[in-house]
Structures are given as structure tokens and as C-alpha cells.
Design an enzyme around this catalytic site. Sequence first.
Site, short mmCIF file in Angstrom:
data_model
loop_
_atom_site.label_atom_id
_atom_site.label_comp_id
_atom_site.label_asym_id
_atom_site.label_seq_id
_atom_site.Cartn_x
_atom_site.Cartn_y
_atom_site.Cartn_z
N LYS A 1 -4.62 2.42 3.45
CA LYS A 1 -3.68 3.66 3.41
C LYS A 1 -4.47 4.87 3.26
O LYS A 1 -4.10 5.88 4.03
CB LYS A 1 -2.53 3.38 2.34
CG LYS A 1 -1.78 2.51 2.72
CD LYS A 1 -0.65 2.23 1.50
CE LYS A 1 0.36 1.22 1.83
NZ LYS A 1 1.29 0.91 0.55
N GLN B 1 2.10 0.83 -5.91
CA GLN B 1 1.84 -0.41 -5.16
C GLN B 1 2.51 -1.55 -6.01
O GLN B 1 2.35 -1.82 -7.40
CB GLN B 1 0.23 -0.49 -5.05
CG GLN B 1 -0.08 -1.76 -4.09
CD GLN B 1 0.33 -1.65 -3.06
OE1 GLN B 1 0.31 -0.90 -2.11
NE2 GLN B 1 0.95 -2.85 -2.42
N ASP C 1 7.70 5.25 0.61
CA ASP C 1 8.23 3.94 1.24
C ASP C 1 9.71 4.23 1.72
O ASP C 1 10.15 3.35 2.54
CB ASP C 1 8.32 2.99 0.26
CG ASP C 1 7.17 2.20 0.08
OD1 ASP C 1 6.37 2.13 1.17
OD2 ASP C 1 6.53 1.72 -1.00
#
Length: 299
Positions: free
Chosen positions: A53, A97, A120
Amino acid sequence: MTAQKLDGRATAKQITQELSERVAALKERGITPGIATVLVGDDPGSALYVGMKHRRSESIGMNSIQIELPATATQEEVEEVVDRLNADPECHGYIVQLPLPKHLDTDAILERIDPDKDADGLHPTNLGRLVLNVNGPITSPLPCTPRAAIELLLRHDVDLKGKHVVVVGRGVTIGRSIGLILTRRELNATVTLTHTGTVDLASHLRRADVIVAAAGVKHLVRPEDVKPGAAVLDVGVTRGEKIPETGKYKVYGDVAPGVEETAGHLSPNPGGVGPMTVALLMTNVVEAAERAAGIAPQG
């Protein structure tokens, strides 16, 4: 018939280029979009995903903030990091995460994230906004994987208006939320959500114009289950046997071999929705920066 490949890697590359131009425009206004990740512990898979990412974000000119905590970090220490990112004007979006170490209260930590910085798109507030269709499609973050799946179809000219979409799997990451996006007026699809309690799954699949297979069950969708010409997205992942030469595990999708001979469009797995999800994560952060700058949404 051989299905047209829904190439997620190539499409994600195209989106990345578009985002680079939007980031450049923001920088001309003195704003550099910033994405952050919070990694707790040393899980190799999580570290690999986080690194990917950040490489992607840096390649399009975004500010990249990496925060790593030991597996022994306390609830208070993780929440302190979340509060700091919530207050940081240089961070426009971030993720914690998963999975987190078992001694941590994952739900409490995720709910502590500022919904406007939820990269997200899975914060309870943002899912609630999605249900209510508050202020249009992208004035708050949308769930990345459902948005990625739909974007992959649209960029390959798969018309969704009036089409029957069958979703396999009711997980929050895609199954529960994709139907809410697909049934918005601008897409206007009809959605059937199937799951482990569904009777005669095959009969539902055979009537579908589009199948979104997101159950995480190896080769669940068979060639005989697919209507000729249907578009099929293979989203679910099952880890198989270890490959001795590489030490990695073989990955299987939800779609069985042979479906490409019946479907009109088919996404590979890997290489389909996965790369698109990362691209749409970046999109959520760039959009957050644009909202902060008062720029009208582009989607």
C-alpha cells in the site's frame, strides 16, 4: 465462447495514473494527500500488504505514514495512535491493519477511527451512511472491495442497469455492502444475496447476469452454474497446499476452471479484484483530501 478477461492489474494501473493527476492538482493548492497505516505485531502477511500500500501511495505522490507497534502493545497504546491520526491534518485517511493481536479489542479500536478518515470504508458510521444513501455516493468513504468490483465491471463496459446480480457470501467486507451500492439509482441493478442458508444455490446462479463470488470456498461456482454470457467476478480466496519451490501457498478462487468457456466476462484470481481494492483504497484517501480542499467529487 471464451470470456473477456477483467484485468484488475491493468485497470488498477489506469486508476493509479488518474490519481497521480488528481494528487498533482491538490499539491498545486498546497495539499498533499496523506495515507497512514497502523501495524501491530510482526505478521509477515500483514507487513507485506502494508508495504504494498505504501509503495503504491508513494508512486502517485501521496504522503505515506507508517506506524508500527509491537505485538505486546496495549489497548491504550493503540487507541492513542488512533487518536493522534484522527487529529493529524497531514493524514487524510488510514487503516488499522487486521488481524490485531487477540488481547486487543478490535471493534473498539476500529470504531474509534474518525469516519471521515476511514480509508477502508467499513466504519459503522460509513456503513450507516451507505444504508441511508446520505448525500450521494462519494461524500464519505465507500467500502473498498465492493467499490473495486463494481469499478472493474464498469471500466470493461459491463452495463449493470436492470441486470440481475447474484452475490455469493454475506461477509461485511463485500457481500453485505455491495448490494447497497449496486441498487443505488445510478447503477440500478437487482441484487440477490446468497449464503450458507440458501437453498439450491445453483438455481440462483443460473439466472444471474452478473455473479460476485465472495464466499471463500474453493471452486464453488462451476461452469454448469453460469448462464452463457454472464459476467463473473472471482473475489473469494482459499489458501491451498504449500509450493515447495517458493515456500508460498497456492491460492484458489471461488470460481472453478472451465467457467471461462461459458461466461462473457471473468476476473482472474489473483489479478482481478485484489489489485483494484488497493487502487480504490487510494481513491478513498484522495477523495478525502479533495473534500478537505473543497473540491467537488469526481465520481
